[in-house]
Design an enzyme around this catalytic site. Structure first.
Site: not given
Length: 182
Positions: A101, A112-113, A132, A158, A174
């Site tokens: 991802y 962010f990731d 999520i 979130y 994503f």
């Protein structure tokens, strides 16, 4: 002499009947115990397979980092787009997935990731709140080998909670590659 012989054969017949009935009873009991244990083992195996899919990293290969996507305007609902159509098994709720991802903020494309450039895939069970809601809903129907872009509104991400470098009420994007479904 005939009476002795008749009694002998009668006693022998009774003994033979008793031995046969006992052997048959033992065989039925042993078969029942064996079937019960086999059923118990298959239930335990099924349960251990289901519970073995916990959110974790598994060995994989690095992938080419996808381009950053920034949606225009506010994200009002979940958007799910197949960038590459897979040709493997379609994802359904309860499946154990292994994915790569790439996560960015929808507002400005800040990463962010991600694990695309790492040698570890992320493993989780879909539909079990291990990720999520946007993932639990948006990855259903994706196929192994495919890459899907998810544009996720904050309420399916979130929400009003910040999470690390993700601010509160952030819409997310994503790019998710389905590596395997178990």
């Amino acid at each position: 002499m005939t009476k002795k012989r008749d009694r002998f054969f009668a006693a022998f017949g009774a003994l033979l009947f008793l031995v046969t009935a006992s052997a048959l009873t033992i065989a039925v009991i042993a078969n029942g115990v064996s079937n019960h244990n086999a059923s118990k083992d298959s239930t335990q195996t099924a349960n251990s397979n289901a519970s073995s899919c916990v959110a974790s990293s598994v060995a994989s290969t690095a992938e080419t980092t996808p381009p950053v996507y920034k949606p225009s305007g506010a994200v009002k609902s979940l958007e799910s787009t197949d960038l590459v159509a897979g040709n493997g098994t379609a994802v359904k709720s309860g499946d154990c997935l292994q994915v790569k991802y790439y996560g960015t903020l929808a507002s400005d494309g800040t990463v962010f990731d991600e694990n695309f450039d790492k040698s570890q895939a992320f493993q989780f069970q879909i539909g079990k709140s291990q990720v999520i809601k946007g993932w639990d809903q948006g990855l259903i129907g994706a196929k192994v080998g495919g890459t899907r872009r998810l544009v996720i509104p904050a309420q399916l991400g979130y929400g009003s909670q910040s999470n690390g470098s993700i601010p509160a009420n952030a819409d997310l994007v994503f790019t998710v590659k389905i590596m395997a479904v178990k």
